[in-house]
Design a protein around this motif. Sequence first.
Motif, PDB file in Angstrom:
ATOM      1  N   UNK A   4       0.824  -1.197   0.000  1.00 39.64           N
ATOM      2  CA  UNK A   4       0.000   0.000   0.000  1.00 39.64           C
ATOM      3  C   UNK A   4       0.862   1.253   0.000  1.00 39.64           C
ATOM      4  N   UNK A   5       0.457   2.236  -0.781  1.00 36.20           N
ATOM      5  CA  UNK A   5       1.204   3.483  -0.873  1.00 36.20           C
ATOM      6  C   UNK A   5       1.187   4.226   0.457  1.00 36.20           C
ATOM      7  N   UNK A   6       2.371   4.594   0.927  1.00 41.99           N
ATOM      8  CA  UNK A   6       2.492   5.296   2.211  1.00 41.99           C
ATOM      9  C   UNK A   6       3.036   6.709   2.044  1.00 41.99           C
ATOM     10  N   UNK A   7       3.354   7.093   0.809  1.00 42.31           N
ATOM     11  CA  UNK A   7       3.903   8.418   0.555  1.00 42.31           C
ATOM     12  C   UNK A   7       5.300   8.346  -0.036  1.00 42.31           C
ATOM     13  N   UNK A   8       5.688   9.380  -0.741  1.00 42.36           N
ATOM     14  CA  UNK A   8       7.058   9.478  -1.242  1.00 42.36           C
ATOM     15  C   UNK A   8       7.982   9.865  -0.090  1.00 42.36           C
ATOM     16  N   UNK A   9       9.243   9.518  -0.222  1.00 45.25           N
ATOM     17  CA  UNK A   9      10.204   9.807   0.825  1.00 45.25           C
ATOM     18  C   UNK A   9      10.438  11.304   0.998  1.00 45.25           C
ATOM     19  N   UNK A  10      10.888  11.697   2.178  1.00 45.49           N
ATOM     20  CA  UNK A  10      11.155  13.106   2.461  1.00 45.49           C
ATOM     21  C   UNK A  10      12.306  13.653   1.608  1.00 45.49           C
ATOM     22  N   UNK A  11      13.138  12.752   1.104  1.00 44.32           N
ATOM     23  CA  UNK A  11      14.276  13.184   0.293  1.00 44.32           C
ATOM     24  C   UNK A  11      13.982  13.114  -1.209  1.00 44.32           C
ATOM     25  N   UNK A  12      12.723  12.876  -1.572  1.00 41.96           N
ATOM     26  CA  UNK A  12      12.369  12.718  -2.988  1.00 41.96           C
ATOM     27  C   UNK A  12      12.688  13.978  -3.791  1.00 41.96           C
ATOM     28  N   UNK A  13      12.191  15.113  -3.348  1.00 41.12           N
ATOM     29  CA  UNK A  13      12.430  16.363  -4.077  1.00 41.12           C
ATOM     30  C   UNK A  13      13.891  16.795  -3.983  1.00 41.12           C
ATOM     31  N   UNK A  14      14.526  16.727  -2.794  1.00 40.87           N
ATOM     32  CA  UNK A  14      15.960  17.030  -2.743  1.00 40.87           C
ATOM     33  C   UNK A  14      16.783  16.161  -3.693  1.00 40.87           C
ATOM     34  N   UNK A  15      16.392  14.880  -3.852  1.00 42.20           N
ATOM     35  CA  UNK A  15      17.106  14.019  -4.788  1.00 42.20           C
ATOM     36  C   UNK A  15      16.970  14.553  -6.209  1.00 42.20           C
ATOM     37  N   UNK A  16      15.748  14.916  -6.613  1.00 46.30           N
ATOM     38  CA  UNK A  16      15.541  15.429  -7.967  1.00 46.30           C
ATOM     39  C   UNK A  16      16.320  16.718  -8.192  1.00 46.30           C
ATOM     40  N   UNK A  17      16.382  17.576  -7.174  1.00 41.36           N
ATOM     41  CA  UNK A  17      17.149  18.815  -7.297  1.00 41.36           C
ATOM     42  C   UNK A  17      18.635  18.519  -7.488  1.00 41.36           C
ATOM     43  N   UNK A  18      19.144  17.577  -6.711  1.00 40.20           N
ATOM     44  CA  UNK A  18      20.567  17.229  -6.831  1.00 40.20           C
ATOM     45  C   UNK A  18      20.864  16.583  -8.173  1.00 40.20           C
ATOM     46  N   UNK A  19      19.959  15.710  -8.616  1.00 34.53           N
ATOM     47  CA  UNK A  19      20.150  15.056  -9.912  1.00 34.53           C
ATOM     48  C   UNK A  19      20.128  16.078 -11.035  1.00 34.53           C
ATOM     49  N   UNK A  20      19.207  17.031 -10.940  1.00 38.35           N
ATOM     50  CA  UNK A  20      19.118  18.068 -11.970  1.00 38.35           C
ATOM     51  C   UNK A  20      20.387  18.908 -12.006  1.00 38.35           C
ATOM     52  N   UNK A  21      21.011  19.109 -10.854  1.00 34.71           N
ATOM     53  CA  UNK A  21      22.258  19.885 -10.791  1.00 34.71           C
ATOM     54  C   UNK A  21      23.439  19.087 -11.355  1.00 34.71           C
ATOM     55  N   UNK A  22      23.553  17.825 -10.933  1.00 35.25           N
ATOM     56  CA  UNK A  22      24.724  17.028 -11.333  1.00 35.25           C
ATOM     57  C   UNK A  22      24.603  16.491 -12.761  1.00 35.25           C
TER      58      UNK A  22
END
Length: 233
Positions: A4-22
């Motif tokens: 069952x879906x419990x939510x995306x992780x708290x680091x989901x958006x920070x990960x995307x930001x870091x990936x977009x930078x690197x």
Amino acid sequence: MTETFAGFGQKAIPFLKALDFHQSREWFQENRELFESELREPLGNLVETLSERFGAAGLGLRGDRKKSLFRINRDVRFSKDKRPYTNHVSAILSPDGTKMEQGVFFFYLGLDACFAAVAWWQPEAAMLQAMRRSIETKPEQFRKLVAVLRKSKLELGTQGAMKRMPRGFEHVTETDLAAAIRNRHFVVRRDIDPAVIHTPALADILVDFAAQARPLLDWGRAIQGTVVPLSQG
């Protein structure tokens, strides 16, 4: 067994930001576990939770974590933009569970937006022609659809609409019908508060939205059942 879906992780958006930078394959490989735990696994859980709930609601939409999720890797073969990764994750649920069908539910979580959509996106020529003809010949039915959607604060999008009337429809002059006939897609969208993505409530919001957008699915499906391929018409 579906988790069952419990939510995306708290680091989901920070990960995307870091990936977009690197935008580095080396960086991504070093942080793949974070991607899997914060984004990909939750997205798979969300798709399968929605698939079960859409099925129970009779929405005719399904998917799974193997077929429904889009890759985070970009196809750069024919693009001037050579960045190897997107800055979002997304998934689609459809009548047959593949990405090839029409009349679908789409979810997008990215740095620029978080939204869900129900769409007839780039329908083949015969289907698009039939949808336009239905608007022309059954205007009250189409207007009823628009009114029902508006009660749920949903509006048909105009992205990619033609500037001129397509051939054979030049005689349609009523403003609302003409605007609809110029559409290349028939889509409704709901923006999602990013704060909700970390909670199970996201699934409830998406199920409610899909139910509210169901009239668009039903309208298109009724037309789809009458379509004759143009080569046979």
